[in-house]
Design a protein around this motif. Structure first.
Motif, PDB file in Angstrom:
ATOM      1  N   LYS A  22       0.629  -1.021   0.173  1.00 47.41           N
ATOM      2  CA  LYS A  22      -0.208   0.132   0.356  1.00 47.41           C
ATOM      3  C   LYS A  22       0.832   1.467   0.019  1.00 47.41           C
ATOM      4  CE  LYS A  22      -3.314   2.827   2.144  1.00 47.41           C
ATOM      5  NZ  LYS A  22      -4.624   1.774   1.046  1.00 47.41           N
ATOM      6  N   GLY A  23       0.465   2.097  -0.632  1.00 45.25           N
ATOM      7  CA  GLY A  23       1.131   3.267  -0.674  1.00 45.25           C
ATOM      8  C   GLY A  23       2.343   3.082  -1.599  1.00 45.25           C
ATOM      9  N   ASP A  77       1.943   1.330  -4.898  1.00 41.45           N
ATOM     10  CA  ASP A  77       1.127   0.584  -6.071  1.00 41.45           C
ATOM     11  C   ASP A  77       0.396   1.497  -6.363  1.00 41.45           C
ATOM     12  OD1 ASP A  77      -0.985  -1.246  -7.146  1.00 41.45           O
ATOM     13  OD2 ASP A  77      -1.130  -2.429  -5.597  1.00 41.45           O
ATOM     14  N   ASP A 106      -3.783  -0.043  -5.357  1.00 37.94           N
ATOM     15  CA  ASP A 106      -3.129   0.301  -3.421  1.00 37.94           C
ATOM     16  C   ASP A 106      -2.964  -0.843  -2.946  1.00 37.94           C
ATOM     17  OD1 ASP A 106      -2.048   2.036  -1.366  1.00 37.94           O
ATOM     18  OD2 ASP A 106      -4.272   3.080  -1.342  1.00 37.94           O
TER      19      ASP A 106
END
Length: 509
Positions: free
Chosen positions: A192-193, A195, A199
């Motif tokens: 997460k962050g 992608d 995400d």
């Protein structure tokens, strides 16, 4: 501005002093220390290669080579050597191969080393590697795949048939790992962050992996693989809420930059003509009106000589800086299934899948239900001829009379043309994918290049039978640095290393 690659192989990962393990989410170290070999940090450069956001790479690959798919026309002549006139320079011809290899493999092998080639991080890296290498194989044919190792790219090539089989296997195996992880740990999103697609949603990545595998199976005529993929528990991208859409972030949409700021990109005449003839309600969502006729006017591709300001008034793509870029959309899944039914690979109703594909695409672009119903019921409209009052030399009369309404009594070939035509419209603006499908099926009917500068390599063809550029020749860098293996690859290719040789899955007439 050229991007800066993150190559962890150029930096030190000192596992002995940092307590490094296979489970990166369980590090018990200084929370403020940057671990450059952490897989999440290495993912963004790899993910970008699925559909480039970075402006230079997008222009050189997805726009320039992708223009062969009939969505866009290059409205700049640069030095006079261009893909659309079939005389691209050695440097440009090598760019898709070299750039995608560079963007994938350094980080891929760092992730493989850090994970011992197992687990969810490595599975995600496998999905990206397989998907991007399919883009390379679609362009060139046989490529190095199974024997590529860390620091050793100049290795023997796999046959194109083997490359696609391995890609399908890698995608589906990785889909299982990601799906199982998402089921076991539904609240965990390890990337997460970092992608730009999902995400960190691994269930979404598993669906994308299967969907890309299905694309590869249909492309290569692998019915058994296609049947197995549709039964995979991770599923496929089947709803617009599941679409794989690349967020351009702070870099901005590269098509908007190339069209509006640089003046290098305009709508292609072929897609505008098809959509105009069909009175397609997505036309206003796809393109802006032309200043020449206050309506929609695409530009013919492959003209050898013009000044940029002479063609500035053709329609531009209707995008802004924040517009997302598709990697795979739900409509394609429906069209793939429709084709599988027509070819006898699976049971089902081809009409239902075909109409579902059109409906999903229309809904994706905000078209209302009544307009969708009217479109699907249209049994008179056909693709328009190209009538260009600004540059009449670009005029073109089409042979195809393919209509929209499904015809159950039509021949198999007509059904395939109907499916691929609507699939082509729905997959906008994925130019490389459109070019691959055009070569595979012969559809849609693209207007021939205005000028063929291939020096006889690519034959001029009659109206309605334009075949165009069939592949990219192998990069000069490979010929210089990997000569023996390239020579062997040409034997695997089954023809000369030029732009007229068909890949094994391409339509030969």
């Amino acid at each position: 501005m050229k991007k800066i690659f993150i190559y962890a192989s150029a930096l030190l990962l000192i596992c002995g002093t940092t307590g490094c393990t296979k489970n990166f989410e369980e590090y018990n170290t200084d929370p403020y220390m940057l671990y450059v070999a952490d897989p999440p940090i290495l993912m963004p450069t790899m993910i970008d290669a699925l559909m480039y956001v970075q402006q230079n790479d997008s222009q050189m690959i997805d726009q320039m080579v992708g223009s062969l798919g009939g969505y866009f026309t290059l409205s700049n002549r640069w030095g006079g050597q261009n893909f659309d006139t079939f005389n691209a320079s050695d440097s440009w011809n090598a760019t898709p191969y070299n750039t995608m290899f560079e963007d994938i493999y350094a980080n891929y092998f760092d992730i493989k080393k850090a994970t011992d080639g197992s687990g969810h991080y490595f599975a995600l890296a496998q999905v990206i590697r397989a998907a991007v290498m399919m883009r390379v194989a679609d362009c060139y044919g046989p490529i190095p795949y199974s024997q590529v190792t860390d620091g050793s790219f100049y290795v023997p090539y796999d046959s194109a048939e083997d490359v696609y089989k391995q890609i399908i296997e890698d995608l589906t195996n990785a889909a299982s790992v990601l799906y199982n992880y998402s089921t076991a740990y539904p609240s965990s999103q390890p990337v997460k962050g970092n992608d730009l697609l999902f995400d960190g949603d691994y269930a979404a990545w598993a669906r994308l992996a299967n969907s890309l595998a299905l694309r590869a199976a249909v492309r290569t005529g692998n019915a058994a693989a296609a049947q197995a993929i549709t039964a995979h528990p991770a599923g496929l991208i089947e709803e617009n809420s599941q679409n794989a859409m690349m967020d351009p972030g702070v870099q901005g949409n590269p098509y908007q930059l190339a069209a509006a700021s640089w003046g290098d990109l305009r709508a292609n005449a072929s897609i505008v003509d098809y959509m105009t003839g069909y009175s397609d309600p997505r036309l206003q969502a796809y393109f802006k009106t032309s200043s020449y006729n206050n309506s929609y006017l695409g530009m013919r591709a492959g003209s050898a000589s013009f000044q940029k300001d002479e063609v500035a008034g053709y329609s531009q793509p209707n995008v802004d800086s924040g517009s997302k870029l598709p990697v795979f959309v739900a409509a394609e899944t429906a069209f793939l299934r429709a084709e599988m039914v027509v070819r006898g690979w699976i049971s089902g109703n081809a009409k239902s899948y075909y109409e579902q594909g059109v409906r999903l695409s229309m809904q994706q672009w905000g078209v209302g239900e009544s307009s969708i119903t009217n479109y699907l019921a249209n049994n008179t409209a056909t693709p328009a001829n190209h009538t260009d009052t600004h540059r009449p030399i670009y005029n073109y009369t089409r042979s195809t009379k393919i209509k929209i309404l499904w015809n159950e009594s039509a021949s198999t070939e007509e059904k395939i043309e109907r499916i691929i035509t609507q699939k082509w419209i729905a997959n906008y603006p994925m130019g490389l994918e459109a070019w691959a499908e055009f070569r595979r099926t012969g559809y849609p009917e693209l207007a021939p290049a205005v000028d063929n500068l291939s020096d006889g390599v690519i034959a001029n063809t009659a109206t309605g039978n334009f075949r165009g550029l069939r592949r990219l020749r192998y990069p000069y860098t490979e010929h210089n640095l990997n000569a023996a293996n390239v020579d062997a690859a040409v034997t695997l290719l089954g023809g000369e290393d030029n732009e007229a040789t068909d890949l094994f899955w391409a339509k030969k007439n």
